[in-house]
Design a protein around this motif. Sequence first.
Motif, PDB file in Angstrom:
ATOM      1  N   SER A  61       0.837  -1.196   0.000  1.00 13.66           N
ATOM      2  CA  SER A  61       0.000   0.000   0.000  1.00 13.66           C
ATOM      3  C   SER A  61       0.870   1.243   0.000  1.00 13.66           C
ATOM      4  O   SER A  61       0.612   2.209  -0.729  1.00 13.66           O
ATOM      5  CB  SER A  61      -0.899   0.033   1.239  1.00 13.66           C
ATOM      6  OG  SER A  61      -1.770  -1.049   1.223  1.00 13.66           O
ATOM      7  N   PHE A  62       1.933   1.203   0.809  1.00 16.37           N
ATOM      8  CA  PHE A  62       2.818   2.358   0.869  1.00 16.37           C
ATOM      9  C   PHE A  62       3.445   2.626  -0.496  1.00 16.37           C
ATOM     10  O   PHE A  62       3.522   3.768  -0.950  1.00 16.37           O
ATOM     11  CB  PHE A  62       3.903   2.140   1.918  1.00 16.37           C
ATOM     12  CG  PHE A  62       4.884   3.275   1.972  1.00 16.37           C
ATOM     13  CD1 PHE A  62       4.532   4.465   2.576  1.00 16.37           C
ATOM     14  CD2 PHE A  62       6.128   3.158   1.383  1.00 16.37           C
ATOM     15  CE1 PHE A  62       5.421   5.518   2.613  1.00 16.37           C
ATOM     16  CE2 PHE A  62       7.022   4.206   1.419  1.00 16.37           C
ATOM     17  CZ  PHE A  62       6.667   5.392   2.038  1.00 16.37           C
ATOM     18  N   ILE A  63       3.890   1.545  -1.132  1.00 15.42           N
ATOM     19  CA  ILE A  63       4.523   1.719  -2.438  1.00 15.42           C
ATOM     20  C   ILE A  63       3.531   2.302  -3.437  1.00 15.42           C
ATOM     21  O   ILE A  63       3.853   3.223  -4.193  1.00 15.42           O
ATOM     22  CB  ILE A  63       5.104   0.371  -2.934  1.00 15.42           C
ATOM     23  CG1 ILE A  63       6.290  -0.016  -2.055  1.00 15.42           C
ATOM     24  CG2 ILE A  63       5.505   0.449  -4.392  1.00 15.42           C
ATOM     25  CD1 ILE A  63       6.844  -1.390  -2.331  1.00 15.42           C
ATOM     26  N   LEU A  64       2.312   1.817  -3.425  1.00 12.55           N
ATOM     27  CA  LEU A  64       1.297   2.333  -4.340  1.00 12.55           C
ATOM     28  C   LEU A  64       1.003   3.800  -4.041  1.00 12.55           C
ATOM     29  O   LEU A  64       0.913   4.639  -4.950  1.00 12.55           O
ATOM     30  CB  LEU A  64       0.005   1.527  -4.222  1.00 12.55           C
ATOM     31  CG  LEU A  64       0.064   0.083  -4.724  1.00 12.55           C
ATOM     32  CD1 LEU A  64      -1.244  -0.623  -4.444  1.00 12.55           C
ATOM     33  CD2 LEU A  64       0.390   0.042  -6.202  1.00 12.55           C
ATOM     34  N   PHE A  65       0.854   4.107  -2.777  1.00 10.59           N
ATOM     35  CA  PHE A  65       0.539   5.468  -2.337  1.00 10.59           C
ATOM     36  C   PHE A  65       1.628   6.446  -2.759  1.00 10.59           C
ATOM     37  O   PHE A  65       1.399   7.418  -3.475  1.00 10.59           O
ATOM     38  CB  PHE A  65       0.394   5.450  -0.817  1.00 10.59           C
ATOM     39  CG  PHE A  65       0.361   6.793  -0.151  1.00 10.59           C
ATOM     40  CD1 PHE A  65      -0.774   7.589  -0.214  1.00 10.59           C
ATOM     41  CD2 PHE A  65       1.449   7.259   0.573  1.00 10.59           C
ATOM     42  CE1 PHE A  65      -0.819   8.817   0.425  1.00 10.59           C
ATOM     43  CE2 PHE A  65       1.409   8.482   1.204  1.00 10.59           C
ATOM     44  CZ  PHE A  65       0.278   9.263   1.131  1.00 10.59           C
ATOM     45  N   PHE A  66       2.828   6.125  -2.339  1.00 12.23           N
ATOM     46  CA  PHE A  66       3.933   7.034  -2.590  1.00 12.23           C
ATOM     47  C   PHE A  66       4.271   7.080  -4.081  1.00 12.23           C
ATOM     48  O   PHE A  66       4.604   8.129  -4.617  1.00 12.23           O
ATOM     49  CB  PHE A  66       5.148   6.608  -1.773  1.00 12.23           C
ATOM     50  CG  PHE A  66       6.170   7.684  -1.663  1.00 12.23           C
ATOM     51  CD1 PHE A  66       5.947   8.772  -0.845  1.00 12.23           C
ATOM     52  CD2 PHE A  66       7.341   7.617  -2.395  1.00 12.23           C
ATOM     53  CE1 PHE A  66       6.881   9.781  -0.757  1.00 12.23           C
ATOM     54  CE2 PHE A  66       8.276   8.615  -2.317  1.00 12.23           C
ATOM     55  CZ  PHE A  66       8.050   9.704  -1.489  1.00 12.23           C
ATOM     56  N   GLY A  67       4.170   5.933  -4.726  1.00 13.69           N
ATOM     57  CA  GLY A  67       4.449   5.875  -6.158  1.00 13.69           C
ATOM     58  C   GLY A  67       3.489   6.746  -6.948  1.00 13.69           C
ATOM     59  O   GLY A  67       3.907   7.511  -7.821  1.00 13.69           O
ATOM     60  N   THR A  68       2.209   6.632  -6.645  1.00 14.92           N
ATOM     61  CA  THR A  68       1.221   7.442  -7.364  1.00 14.92           C
ATOM     62  C   THR A  68       1.518   8.917  -7.170  1.00 14.92           C
ATOM     63  O   THR A  68       1.538   9.694  -8.127  1.00 14.92           O
ATOM     64  CB  THR A  68      -0.201   7.156  -6.853  1.00 14.92           C
ATOM     65  OG1 THR A  68      -0.404   5.756  -6.860  1.00 14.92           O
ATOM     66  CG2 THR A  68      -1.238   7.812  -7.734  1.00 14.92           C
ATOM     67  N   TYR A  69       1.776   9.282  -5.920  1.00 14.05           N
ATOM     68  CA  TYR A  69       2.053  10.678  -5.638  1.00 14.05           C
ATOM     69  C   TYR A  69       3.277  11.163  -6.410  1.00 14.05           C
ATOM     70  O   TYR A  69       3.220  12.160  -7.134  1.00 14.05           O
ATOM     71  CB  TYR A  69       2.261  10.890  -4.141  1.00 14.05           C
ATOM     72  CG  TYR A  69       2.807  12.252  -3.812  1.00 14.05           C
ATOM     73  CD1 TYR A  69       2.004  13.373  -3.931  1.00 14.05           C
ATOM     74  CD2 TYR A  69       4.128  12.419  -3.414  1.00 14.05           C
ATOM     75  CE1 TYR A  69       2.493  14.630  -3.652  1.00 14.05           C
ATOM     76  CE2 TYR A  69       4.622  13.670  -3.146  1.00 14.05           C
ATOM     77  CZ  TYR A  69       3.808  14.777  -3.261  1.00 14.05           C
ATOM     78  OH  TYR A  69       4.301  16.022  -3.009  1.00 14.05           O
ATOM     79  N   SER A  70       4.377  10.428  -6.278  1.00 14.29           N
ATOM     80  CA  SER A  70       5.600  10.994  -6.861  1.00 14.29           C
ATOM     81  C   SER A  70       5.570  10.888  -8.381  1.00 14.29           C
ATOM     82  O   SER A  70       6.114  11.757  -9.064  1.00 14.29           O
ATOM     83  CB  SER A  70       6.865  10.363  -6.274  1.00 14.29           C
ATOM     84  OG  SER A  70       6.675   9.041  -5.957  1.00 14.29           O
ATOM     85  N   MET A  71       4.903   9.902  -8.925  1.00 10.18           N
ATOM     86  CA  MET A  71       4.809   9.839 -10.383  1.00 10.18           C
ATOM     87  C   MET A  71       3.984  11.013 -10.906  1.00 10.18           C
ATOM     88  O   MET A  71       4.332  11.620 -11.916  1.00 10.18           O
ATOM     89  CB  MET A  71       4.181   8.530 -10.822  1.00 10.18           C
ATOM     90  CG  MET A  71       4.210   8.356 -12.316  1.00 10.18           C
ATOM     91  SD  MET A  71       3.697   6.716 -12.805  1.00 10.18           S
ATOM     92  CE  MET A  71       3.462   6.984 -14.553  1.00 10.18           C
ATOM     93  N   THR A  72       2.911  11.336 -10.200  1.00  8.11           N
ATOM     94  CA  THR A  72       2.099  12.469 -10.635  1.00  8.11           C
ATOM     95  C   THR A  72       2.914  13.756 -10.603  1.00  8.11           C
ATOM     96  O   THR A  72       2.885  14.551 -11.556  1.00  8.11           O
ATOM     97  CB  THR A  72       0.865  12.631  -9.731  1.00  8.11           C
ATOM     98  OG1 THR A  72       0.240  11.364  -9.605  1.00  8.11           O
ATOM     99  CG2 THR A  72      -0.125  13.604 -10.316  1.00  8.11           C
TER     100      THR A  72
END
Lengths: 942, 942
Positions: B593-604
Amino acid sequence: PAAERLRYILGEDEDGMPTPTLFTEMDTLQHDGEELEWRESARWVKFEEKVEEGGERWSKPHVSTLSLHSLFELRTCLQTGVVLLDLEGYSLPQIVDDIIERQIEEGMIGPELRDKISFVLLRKHRHQTKKPIHRSLADMGKGSSGARNGQYFSLCFCCVAGHAQSRSMNDIADTPSTDQLKNKFMKKIPRDAEASNVLVGEVDFLDKPFVAFVRLAQATTLGGLTEVPVPTRFLFVLLGPHGKAKSYNEIGRAIATLMVDDLFSDVAYKARDREDLIAGIDEFLDEVIVLPPGEWDPKIRIEPPKKVLSADKRKSVFSLNELGQMNGSVGGGGGVSEDEEMPVPHEFCGGLFLDIKRKLPWYPSDFYEGFHIQSISAVLFIYLGCITNAITFGGLLGDATDNYQGVMESFLGTALAGTVFCLFGGQPLIILSSTGPILIFEKLLYEFSKSNSIDYMELRLWIGMHACAQCLFLVATDASYIIKYMTRFTEEGFSSLISFIFISDAIKKMVGSFKYYPINTEFNPDYVTAYKCECVAPDPSENSSRCCPGQIPQISIQTTLDWTQLSKKECVKYGGSLVGKSCKYVPDLALMSFILFFGTYSMTVSLKKFKFSRYFPTKLRKLISDFSIFMSIMTFVGLDMLIGLKTPKLIVPTEFKPTRPDRGWIVMPFGKNPWWVYVASFVPALLVTILIFMDQQISAVIVNRKENKLKKGCGYHLDLFWVGLLMAACSFIGLPWYVAATVISIAHIDSLKMESESSAPGEQPQFLGVREQRMTGILVFVLTGVSIFLAPVLQFIPMPVLYGVFLYMGVASLGGIQFWDRTKLFLMPAKHQPDFTYLRHVPLRRVHLFTLLQIVCLAVLWILKSTFLAIIFPVMILGLMLVRKMLDMVFSQHDLAWLDDLLPEKEKKKKDDEKKNSSSKKDKKKGRVGDDSEDDVSLAFE
Amino acid sequence: PAAERLRYILGEDEDGMPTPTLFTEMDTLQHDGEELEWRESARWVKFEEKVEEGGERWSKPHVSTLSLHSLFELRTCLQTGVVLLDLEGYSLPQIVDDIIERQIEEGMIGPELRDKISFVLLRKHRHQTKKPIHRSLADMGKGSSGARNGQYFSLCFCCVAGHAQSRSMNDIADTPSTDQLKNKFMKKIPRDAEASNVLVGEVDFLDKPFVAFVRLAQATTLGGLTEVPVPTRFLFVLLGPHGKAKSYNEIGRAIATLMVDDLFSDVAYKARDREDLIAGIDEFLDEVIVLPPGEWDPKIRIEPPKKVLSADKRKSVFSLNELGQMNGSVGGGGGVSEDEEMPVPHEFCGGLFLDIKRKLPWYPSDFYEGFHIQSISAVLFIYLGCITNAITFGGLLGDATDNYQGVMESFLGTALAGTVFCLFGGQPLIILSSTGPILIFEKLLYEFSKSNSIDYMELRLWIGMHACAQCLFLVATDASYIIKYMTRFTEEGFSSLISFIFISDAIKKMVGSFKYYPINTEFNPDYVTAYKCECVAPDPSENSSRCCPGQIPQISIQTTLDWTQLSKKECVKYGGSLVGKSCKYVPDLALMSFILFFGTYSMTVSLKKFKFSRYFPTKLRKLISDFSIFMSIMTFVGLDMLIGLKTPKLIVPTEFKPTRPDRGWIVMPFGKNPWWVYVASFVPALLVTILIFMDQQISAVIVNRKENKLKKGCGYHLDLFWVGLLMAACSFIGLPWYVAATVISIAHIDSLKMESESSAPGEQPQFLGVREQRMTGILVFVLTGVSIFLAPVLQFIPMPVLYGVFLYMGVASLGGIQFWDRTKLFLMPAKHQPDFTYLRHVPLRRVHLFTLLQIVCLAVLWILKSTFLAIIFPVMILGLMLVRKMLDMVFSQHDLAWLDDLLPEKEKKKKDDEKKNSSSKKDKKKGRVGDDSEDDVSLAFE
């Protein structure tokens, strides 16, 4: 005539002292309530800093944009005003007196104005100094109206009784005030600087401007005139009737800008009369750069450029074109420019002796120059890189050689070889390390000796000895001359490849941990009851039927064991089988490893970039940037400890003994292998020698690049000499072989770069060179050696964090490579491409073609590297040099000079050509458009 | 005199047509082998683009830096050369003839040069056009020497027989070539543009320069003279003797730069004689900006500025100072500037009628203006934001109200309220959504009604009706006038708070998942055998002793059950107990979940930034940036599917029915609660009204900010009218209440921003305004409604991805807030601070004090929000306005004008003051330094 005049006065005492740097301060006359005072409005060291009136602060240093108008007005001012050169003045009142006296003498003003002007000129000067922070709270109470002009100065209590008493109203003190002495801005002004003061204001009693330009015979500190205690040499005064303040202001800025101009300040110091000054302005006008009003908003403050021309070069600015300078700016990198340093000696060991001769005088300074705060961060950074490398390669070597050489040997060898090399090597900035090709060689060698029942360590010793002898042979015959053929093309191919290996290894390791710790994707939290892993005792009947007599004791164990209490390993050991859905999965570790890996990498990248952010003072930012890797490692080690998962940790040997218990520290040369092996090992040794030679020398070429501005010279032969000797030594003690490591060496250089410190506000610090010394290297390797005893601390570092550092190192070392810049051009539309010089001179499609060829070469190398051919990797570098040679047929020498360097013979030929036909056809053709060597182009229109 | 002259000729036909834009091309004479030809060397639309000779490409557009010298030489040229104004010319040969004839007439050249000059001037023109890509491969074969000059053009086969036949040697075609017509550069040139051609070259038969300036009576296409098929109006020819090519080149650049200057081109079109042109140059010189040679390297190409002054403003550039313009540039944001739009109507419903009157004429265009490609990305972006919001708030509301209002109601309500508001609202750019304060209110209300046994839905209905009535009352009394007191201070406080709530909610949710899926940090892969979770049957004896008769069937279940086969939930349900080390842990999900959360944020974030990178064409980059959120969501949904872990997914209702089975779609007003509840609900309704009012109007103020350049006006009263009605409607159907959502509304505006499209190379696109229409809003909400049927697709979206989007929205909306910029100033040393205008005018410590006060206010609000006081949140905004009022006592109006806006009465007072004392003391004091209202400052020195 203007140029003529200047040439005469400037040429006069060519041998004399250079004129001091000028600091210019401009003060304008303003009312503070009832009081008149001079308030600082701008200052110049090299660029202009303006006082933001409302903001009560200094603006950023910017290029002074003047109006042409004000320059012409200034010219008129100097033509009509009073010019006093070499005035003997010791105090401001006396100087003011002299000026006024002269004006009256020349009939410019009536004597009745004497006192009024004197009164005005002797008003107090208020400087823009930094406000102490505690005042801001005190200001809060002042309410809305008084809050704005919150500067505080010792108020002048004497009231203005009338202009007649002006002499007694002299506000100027003779000695510098404490405010002046405390001013930190002093640091930004060169020590020998002198001040020039510009005083501009409007008064109501004048009907035409009052102008004076004064040069003092001796620079004198005139009390509180200047914000810093710098003696004043020049004084420019402009008082005028009301209503033209803006215009006076612009004139003041114009003279101030002129005073800090290298050329004009020379003129001002040496001018004999008014005409010389006018000539100086004319010359300045002649060189001035003009921006069309429709294309530029004068309100925009122009940031100081990265580089400005020095005064000497400026004179000919408009008569030089790019082509004329091409030879100067091209060929900065690589082997071509080594001509002076690498003559071809034709004696035995000539190169080696030359190297020693070159390095010996620097030897003492190699030590004392190491004592600098910067060295600490460099040591820390490189130390971490080195032990990461030592551990990784140690682990890999251990795997490859059944622990004949393990982490212990790796640490010891790194420490030994590194220390010796840094102490005695030719280029102590080079960091020795295990490298990929050697690892592959060892792996193949071990497999070969195992399958042929040859003793590995003894064979290795003989190969080492042979290779050492071969290296010494190469040294003696000055074979390192070959590096002249290693142009940017070869270098870039090699270092890109190494970078890619770093990156791909880091990623492979990371992906590996997903395999090593498989994730159970089917897991459903609700069915947690269905997941278990039990150790089931082997069926005794089945077991006994298969087993042989020797295994009988096991059965007794089986019966006495509590199988459910066994761990996974024990279970397998005692022949039990693991049954259950969760047996093959390891939760969390893979994802945690990924977070640590990626976190370390991206935090390092962000912290490195932090240097260019606006936050915090420059020094702190530099510190953060320098220690970015260390801080990232610490952060993620901390995170790992906080979460407490059993991530794979760094395993450092804790006892000082060979990794494999059945080997000692010394390898004996004879006894275990048949005699012919001793001779035959000459062949693999040859391979190792080529490998060592190429790996070492390319890294050395990259380190010795001209861009790095190394002053102590290179030592290719000496380097190779020690690498050879160390090979033999390491073979005897059974340690791995070491050779220059490109990536870490570049990191070493980067962390030791020096920049000029105190420069004028707005001026860019200049890259001065690299702190060339042996101390950092030696310390790094001593620390590496000591690390064997640091196990209790180092064991907290999770491996994924180190892989993150690896990834960073690979990516960072790609950053400085022109090839990589060019590759990125493929993705950019032409109009967005950065203004690289080579793009101005080489058609884009040729650039692309060159890059494409490099990519193909790299791809071929990469594929070869991935097969068993990896062992002939060094030979492939030779192949790269061959490809480069063939490029001569595809690309013109002109293009290659921009994109690559020229090969020695071509270079020579080209130079010869140029010498012969200094007005060759090509130059002629180009010359038509761009070049003009005439001195004064205006003559054509006279 | 120059200015006088210009004023005369330019003022002549004030009413006439504006002069066309000029495109200038400069060609230089060059040799191509034996051939002479004119080769394009630079072009100007507004800024200069140079041909990089070696690079065979156009340089980036840059400001033309001229040498003062060349401008003076140009002046001489025009004084001495031939000037032909309004020449009747239809072809180049004829024009050339006319020029030469005139020169001979005036005795400048001998007639023997006629043919030679004519021959030279009629040579072929070679333009720098884009090279087709397939040629680059063909070039490869050319080898090293020929490869450089790889331009290909149809070669001129006619050989030069001698100068006598020059007339027949006319290389210039009469019709535009296909190359010209195909040139894509045409897009960059305004339609009405005319060309001016500059021809510069050196020849060997002249001994003094041959200069001609021609203006044609009619703009004529002169064949291949210009690179684009634009008719030529002006022609400047400069031929001169050998050896001065560089100088000629500079003169050519000077005239070309002049021709594209707004003012000079006007002069050139209207000049009556040579003197007018000279006056034009003089005026140009007068306005020119000068860079000192020592502070700027002329080789640096200056990037075009973001904004240049228009020709009208330029005239007075040097006599205007910043203070004079202050009132223009301050007060851009917020309520103060609404004077025209928000008069205080004193009639009943006056404001509402005015709003309708203002919006009605725009109504049709509100629809057809929505048809634009940009709308699609806006709809997608806002749609995703809306459903994320709907789901999150739906979920939270469901929790808070025991599913009386759940995700289904949330979707339906959003769709209904949003569609109605966008159809009829005053400001259709506002997006309605559930907001935090309302959620808290509902939660407290439900708890209250449950503990007091009052029917929640009925109570809510009455509150809704009361609130609606109160809102209508506010509309009728024009209470929205209060927004005039919402200055930047209040706005920023509110929107920062909302942003912080978004950010903290996102992070809280993320941290929550670590609690929801605890990680077993003790896990040791080797002891996997020790981890299990078994369902153990309850001890029957113990169970029976405790149990009552009704539970007898359970025992039968217990005995028949296979306890080990039960899932966790079932086990607990049937009274079993979970035993084992792994029971309370859930592996992998938290970290994933953390990876998805942080990944979405930083990719955006990275994709948003991608717009400013150099890669790919501008359009593609804009697309990527516009769709960044969508692409990030897709990527991480894909990653999640790939890994296949059971991360928490979005749960969308699949059936169209209320979430709670025991409620219907319509809420009945009577019957369930005692009568006094109907009356008493007036009190909580008041709270809701204040809440709705403040929340709605602050968001509206932020949307209607002047920076957004909205053209269709605001409609605060109309907005509130509909929000009120919708409240009542929603209460009847039992849907949540809706109000303007700041963050999503800002995102909506951002995604609809328009920029000017075709602009001259180097010119910055201008922000034109926002695509104001109702289509995007309507579509978003219709889609939201339809989403109820999109469950099969939406259910793949993991919740952490949506939290990442939330985090992004919060952070992004902080970005545009001045308060945030000022907060960052705390961490920056003064010299690194960006050049914000307010920093030039307000002392740093006052800025810091202001920011500090804002931070304190925010902190207080945040603390209050976290307690039960959250329900009076709207009242706290009123408190903020009170604080702002008090700031008038701490800060001067001057400082507040820069940092905030002025309050209405102060604003008025200040304006009055200014009117009265147009030469007030303050102005006077300032004026001394900076201001100069005189026209011609140079007179002082005559």
